[in-house]
Design a protein around this motif. Structure first.
Motif, PDB file in Angstrom:
ATOM      1  N   ARG A 172       0.866  -1.136  -0.092  1.00  0.00           N
ATOM      2  CA  ARG A 172      -0.063  -0.011   0.078  1.00  0.00           C
ATOM      3  C   ARG A 172       0.882   1.439   0.022  1.00  0.00           C
ATOM      4  NH1 ARG A 172      -5.278   1.060   1.695  1.00  0.00           N
ATOM      5  NH2 ARG A 172      -5.857   3.070   1.586  1.00  0.00           N
ATOM      6  N   LEU A 173       1.889   1.172   0.828  1.00  0.00           N
ATOM      7  CA  LEU A 173       2.697   2.322   0.918  1.00  0.00           C
ATOM      8  C   LEU A 173       3.452   2.849  -0.217  1.00  0.00           C
ATOM      9  CD1 LEU A 173       3.975   4.501   2.842  1.00  0.00           C
ATOM     10  CD2 LEU A 173       5.705   3.044   3.433  1.00  0.00           C
ATOM     11  N   TYR A 174       3.757   1.701  -1.152  1.00  0.00           N
ATOM     12  CA  TYR A 174       4.521   2.173  -2.384  1.00  0.00           C
ATOM     13  C   TYR A 174       3.894   1.821  -3.507  1.00  0.00           C
ATOM     14  CZ  TYR A 174       8.469   2.229   0.845  1.00  0.00           C
ATOM     15  OH  TYR A 174       9.315   2.415   1.825  1.00  0.00           O
ATOM     16  N   SER A 175       2.410   2.218  -3.586  1.00  0.00           N
ATOM     17  CA  SER A 175       1.443   1.781  -4.729  1.00  0.00           C
ATOM     18  C   SER A 175       1.789   2.869  -5.396  1.00  0.00           C
ATOM     19  CB  SER A 175       0.169   1.767  -3.912  1.00  0.00           C
ATOM     20  OG  SER A 175      -0.081   3.301  -3.604  1.00  0.00           O
ATOM     21  N   GLY A 176       2.128   4.069  -5.149  1.00  0.00           N
ATOM     22  CA  GLY A 176       2.156   5.129  -6.305  1.00  0.00           C
ATOM     23  C   GLY A 176       1.170   6.240  -6.080  1.00  0.00           C
ATOM     24  N   LEU A 177       0.026   5.804  -5.339  1.00  0.00           N
ATOM     25  CA  LEU A 177      -1.018   6.916  -4.977  1.00  0.00           C
ATOM     26  C   LEU A 177      -0.962   7.165  -3.487  1.00  0.00           C
ATOM     27  CD1 LEU A 177      -4.135   4.887  -6.599  1.00  0.00           C
ATOM     28  CD2 LEU A 177      -2.772   6.540  -7.710  1.00  0.00           C
ATOM     29  N   THR A 178      -0.273   6.452  -2.791  1.00  0.00           N
ATOM     30  CA  THR A 178      -0.114   6.733  -1.170  1.00  0.00           C
ATOM     31  C   THR A 178       0.827   7.362  -0.658  1.00  0.00           C
ATOM     32  OG1 THR A 178      -1.260   4.530  -1.201  1.00  0.00           O
ATOM     33  CG2 THR A 178      -0.227   5.265   0.888  1.00  0.00           C
ATOM     34  N   PHE A 179       0.739   8.411   0.150  1.00  0.00           N
ATOM     35  CA  PHE A 179       1.592   9.391   0.926  1.00  0.00           C
ATOM     36  C   PHE A 179       1.484   9.582   2.001  1.00  0.00           C
ATOM     37  CE2 PHE A 179       0.704  10.007  -3.911  1.00  0.00           C
ATOM     38  CZ  PHE A 179       1.969  10.071  -4.210  1.00  0.00           C
ATOM     39  N   GLN A 180       2.328   9.019   2.942  1.00  0.00           N
ATOM     40  CA  GLN A 180       2.174   9.158   4.396  1.00  0.00           C
ATOM     41  C   GLN A 180       3.157  10.150   5.048  1.00  0.00           C
ATOM     42  OE1 GLN A 180       3.061   5.243   6.477  1.00  0.00           O
ATOM     43  NE2 GLN A 180       2.332   6.428   8.569  1.00  0.00           N
ATOM     44  N   SER A 181       2.729  11.098   5.853  1.00  0.00           N
ATOM     45  CA  SER A 181       3.365  12.147   6.306  1.00  0.00           C
ATOM     46  C   SER A 181       4.760  11.928   6.808  1.00  0.00           C
ATOM     47  CB  SER A 181       2.536  13.040   7.411  1.00  0.00           C
ATOM     48  OG  SER A 181       3.016  14.197   7.741  1.00  0.00           O
ATOM     49  N   ASN A 182       4.600  11.017   7.666  1.00  0.00           N
ATOM     50  CA  ASN A 182       6.203  10.484   8.534  1.00  0.00           C
ATOM     51  C   ASN A 182       6.085   8.849   8.409  1.00  0.00           C
ATOM     52  OD1 ASN A 182       8.332  10.340   9.790  1.00  0.00           O
ATOM     53  ND2 ASN A 182       7.393  10.952  11.714  1.00  0.00           N
ATOM     54  N   PRO A 183       6.379   8.268   7.249  1.00  0.00           N
ATOM     55  CA  PRO A 183       6.269   6.607   7.218  1.00  0.00           C
ATOM     56  C   PRO A 183       7.343   6.080   8.036  1.00  0.00           C
ATOM     57  CG  PRO A 183       7.300   7.560   5.259  1.00  0.00           C
ATOM     58  CD  PRO A 183       6.823   8.793   6.035  1.00  0.00           C
ATOM     59  N   THR A 184       6.972   5.952   9.232  1.00  0.00           N
ATOM     60  CA  THR A 184       8.020   5.423  10.247  1.00  0.00           C
ATOM     61  C   THR A 184       8.163   3.930   9.933  1.00  0.00           C
ATOM     62  OG1 THR A 184       6.165   5.260  12.094  1.00  0.00           O
ATOM     63  CG2 THR A 184       7.622   7.179  11.909  1.00  0.00           C
ATOM     64  N   GLY A 185       7.169   3.171   9.485  1.00  0.00           N
ATOM     65  CA  GLY A 185       7.151   2.066   9.144  1.00  0.00           C
ATOM     66  C   GLY A 185       7.709   1.248   7.643  1.00  0.00           C
ATOM     67  N   ALA A 186       8.248   2.273   7.252  1.00  0.00           N
ATOM     68  CA  ALA A 186       8.711   1.917   5.793  1.00  0.00           C
ATOM     69  C   ALA A 186       9.762   1.055   5.653  1.00  0.00           C
ATOM     70  CB  ALA A 186       8.848   3.372   5.157  1.00  0.00           C
ATOM     71  N   ILE A 187      10.235   0.832   4.313  1.00  0.00           N
ATOM     72  CA  ILE A 187      11.350  -0.006   4.311  1.00  0.00           C
ATOM     73  C   ILE A 187      12.677   0.685   4.878  1.00  0.00           C
ATOM     74  CG2 ILE A 187      13.124  -0.916   2.429  1.00  0.00           C
ATOM     75  CD1 ILE A 187      10.747  -1.551   0.675  1.00  0.00           C
ATOM     76  N   THR A 188      12.729   1.796   4.917  1.00  0.00           N
ATOM     77  CA  THR A 188      13.626   2.806   5.742  1.00  0.00           C
ATOM     78  C   THR A 188      12.924   3.192   6.803  1.00  0.00           C
ATOM     79  OG1 THR A 188      14.813   3.523   3.913  1.00  0.00           O
ATOM     80  CG2 THR A 188      15.061   4.779   6.059  1.00  0.00           C
ATOM     81  N   THR A 189      13.279   2.559   8.011  1.00  0.00           N
ATOM     82  CA  THR A 189      12.274   2.745   9.162  1.00  0.00           C
ATOM     83  C   THR A 189      12.806   3.380  10.346  1.00  0.00           C
ATOM     84  OG1 THR A 189      10.770   1.572  10.440  1.00  0.00           O
ATOM     85  CG2 THR A 189      12.703   0.363  10.221  1.00  0.00           C
ATOM     86  N   ASN A 190      12.191   3.914  11.233  1.00  0.00           N
ATOM     87  CA  ASN A 190      12.792   4.595  12.415  1.00  0.00           C
ATOM     88  C   ASN A 190      12.919   3.524  13.533  1.00  0.00           C
ATOM     89  OD1 ASN A 190      13.287   6.272  14.755  1.00  0.00           O
ATOM     90  ND2 ASN A 190      12.174   7.803  13.984  1.00  0.00           N
ATOM     91  N   ALA A 191      14.227   3.342  13.769  1.00  0.00           N
ATOM     92  CA  ALA A 191      14.526   2.264  14.950  1.00  0.00           C
ATOM     93  C   ALA A 191      15.347   2.958  16.038  1.00  0.00           C
ATOM     94  CB  ALA A 191      15.129   1.310  14.511  1.00  0.00           C
ATOM     95  N   GLY A 192      15.080   4.217  16.281  1.00  0.00           N
ATOM     96  CA  GLY A 192      15.895   4.999  17.348  1.00  0.00           C
ATOM     97  C   GLY A 192      15.627   4.293  18.759  1.00  0.00           C
ATOM     98  N   TRP A 193      14.230   4.085  18.934  1.00  0.00           N
ATOM     99  CA  TRP A 193      13.954   3.571  20.146  1.00  0.00           C
ATOM    100  C   TRP A 193      14.632   2.345  20.657  1.00  0.00           C
ATOM    101  CZ3 TRP A 193      12.247  -1.248  20.499  1.00  0.00           C
ATOM    102  CH2 TRP A 193      11.889  -1.899  19.105  1.00  0.00           C
ATOM    103  N   ALA A 194      14.908   1.544  19.469  1.00  0.00           N
ATOM    104  CA  ALA A 194      15.831   0.497  20.064  1.00  0.00           C
ATOM    105  C   ALA A 194      17.115   0.484  20.295  1.00  0.00           C
ATOM    106  CB  ALA A 194      15.802  -0.733  18.595  1.00  0.00           C
ATOM    107  N   THR A 195      17.839   1.430  19.736  1.00  0.00           N
ATOM    108  CA  THR A 195      19.259   2.008  20.043  1.00  0.00           C
ATOM    109  C   THR A 195      19.097   2.550  21.336  1.00  0.00           C
ATOM    110  OG1 THR A 195      19.381   2.485  17.775  1.00  0.00           O
ATOM    111  CG2 THR A 195      21.222   3.520  19.466  1.00  0.00           C
TER     112      THR A 195
END
Length: 465
Positions: A172-195
């Motif tokens: 869905r995220l990479y469908s070409g129609l979908t744009f998320q303001s802050n896509p924290t669960g994308a292929i490039t993802t935010n994992a700072g919490w884990a660090t």
């Protein structure tokens, strides 16, 4: 919390002198006939053509000369799979619409918001309903099975611009129609919490556990969470899949035997409450060194529900917490219009803030599409395709300062985050320690590899309906 109380009082006082737009109940596709939309104001009928005058341009579906109609698809409350985030995201998009309808409007049009309930297993029907209806875009959606119906969404007779609050499916995220303001669960993802937890609780982070609900979408999301956290130094020794209706007796027994010392929870907060209750019943002496809950726990209803069991549980947010709203103008604006629009029924949550952010992104794309603020301003030229093309140009975005810099066009999130910990029923900042700050190191981002293509697995999950 004193500031937040004052804010509520201020909003209620202003609401006394201002008529608040009523919100319709959500539409549940195929369960009952959808209600007629309730416009923000009575629409005037189109004028009769005058002989000799040039005919006006045809209106794009979902728009008139005075209105633009959008849908918000979300899963209605379900105690096994969510914490009623739908209420918050519906309210948040309605509050955003109210903020514009009271001022500049959007491309000269008032915004009509329709709630659509996808009811967990009815996302295909929800997409069909929106594609066949008179809608211009989907904004602020939050549905766990959001890949269901994607083929219809992408079809030529639908192709709605899509600005979700949260995305569970990479397709869905990479469908070409979908744009998320802050896509924290994308292929490039935010994992700072884990660090953060690896650095502050190194030993217990090497004996981590997580539990995955049996839905394909949540299992895949859980696998991505495991990979991103592992990339930052976590080690998961226990990660079973459990049945949605489980009483957790077997799961708690197995977890205790696994010698897990920490818990990473990516599911609903209400399920976490049930799980922790069962753990205590099984072994009153057992405890985790830390529990990291996803953003679903950042919900005042859950805080009341979990009670003393929530002591010490942490959550990470990609934006400043509501407790520090006075330090962020856009967060303060969000809370103000939530209370102005919904009064004491308002439910501001992390999911709601994400929905407000997605609505701001949609607003920006529409503004670029019609040239707002320029000599080329032509609101009558608004089309779905022009909004999609405009969204593809938004590569540097912070939702009016609500979150760190992201790249919605390419699905790259902001690296910024803050850790909050529950203490005596109140969320308190843990990291970074200074109020008003987010940790925004580039190293917080992780790039998924092993789990990036897992959605090719056939979804054998059947609806209980």
């Amino acid at each position: 919390m004193g500031f937040y109380t004052k804010l509520i009082r201020l909003a209620i006082a202003l609401a006394i002198v201002t008529m608040v737009t009523a919100c319709s109940d959500p539409v549940i596709p195929l369960v009952a006939p959808p209600p007629e939309p309730t416009p923000v104001q009575t629409l005037s009928t189109a004028p009769e053509p005058v002989p000799g005058e040039e005919a006006s341009e045809p209106q794009e579906r979902g728009t008139t000369e005075t209105t633009i109609r959008i849908a918000v698809i979300a899963d209605g409350p379900n105690e096994s799979l969510n914490d009623g985030e739908s209420i918050s995201v519906w309210q948040s998009v309605e509050a955003w619409a109210e903020s514009l309808n009271r001022s500049t409007k959007l491309a000269g049009r008032e915004i009509i918001v329709e709630r659509v309930d996808s009811a967990i297993f009815r996302h295909v029907e929800a997409i069909d309903f929106v594609c066949e209806g008179d809608f211009f875009a989907i904004v602020g959606s939050f549905a766990v099975n959001d890949a269901d119906g994607l083929e219809r969404l992408l079809s030529q007779d639908c192709s709605l611009p899509d600005f979700p609050a949260n995305v569970f499916s990479l397709k869905r995220l990479y469908s070409g129609l979908t744009f998320q303001s802050n896509p924290t669960g994308a292929i490039t993802t935010n994992a700072g919490w884990a660090t953060y937890f690896v650095e502050t609780a190194q030993a217990s982070s090497q004996k981590a556990a997580t539990l995955l609900p049996e839905l394909t979408s949540t299992v895949l999301a859980g696998e991505r969470l495991i990979e991103s956290a592992t990339a930052k130094g976590f080690k998961f020794i226990h990660s079973p899949i459990y049945e949605i209706e489980s009483d957790f007796s077997k799961e708690t027994e197995n977890l205790i035997q696994s010698n897990s010392q920490s818990l990473v929870w990516g599911n609903s907060g209400s399920q976490l409450t049930r799980f922790l209750t069962t753990v205590i019943e099984n072994d009153p002496e057992f405890s985790f060194e830390f529990i990291s809950c996803g953003q679903s726990c950042y919900n005042s209803d859950w805080v009341q529900e979990v009670g003393s069991l929530g002591q010490g549980i942490s959550t990470w947010l990609p934006h400043l917490p509501i407790e520090e709203a006075e330090l962020n103008d856009e967060l303060l604006r969000y809370l103000f219009f939530m209370n102005l629009t919904h009064g004491t029924d308002a439910k501001p949550t992390a999911a709601g803030i994400a929905a407000w952010s997605s609505a701001l992104l949609f607003e920006e794309a529409v503004s670029r599409a019609v040239g707002i603020g320029s000599a080329a301003y032509r609101p009558e030229s608004l089309t779905r395709q022009s909004v999609i093309e405009a969204a593809k140009s938004i590569t540097f975005w912070d939702a009016a300062g609500l979150h760190g810099i992201s790249n919605p066009a390419e699905g790259i999130p902001s690296p910024c985050f803050v850790i909050m910990t529950l203490n005596d029923g109140l969320w308190e900042r843990t990291f970074p320690p200074r109020p008003g700050e987010l940790n925004c190191e580039d190293e917080n981002l992780a790039v998924l590899e092993a789990t990036a293509d897992l959605e090719t697995i056939e979804d054998n999950t059947l609806s209980p309906e």
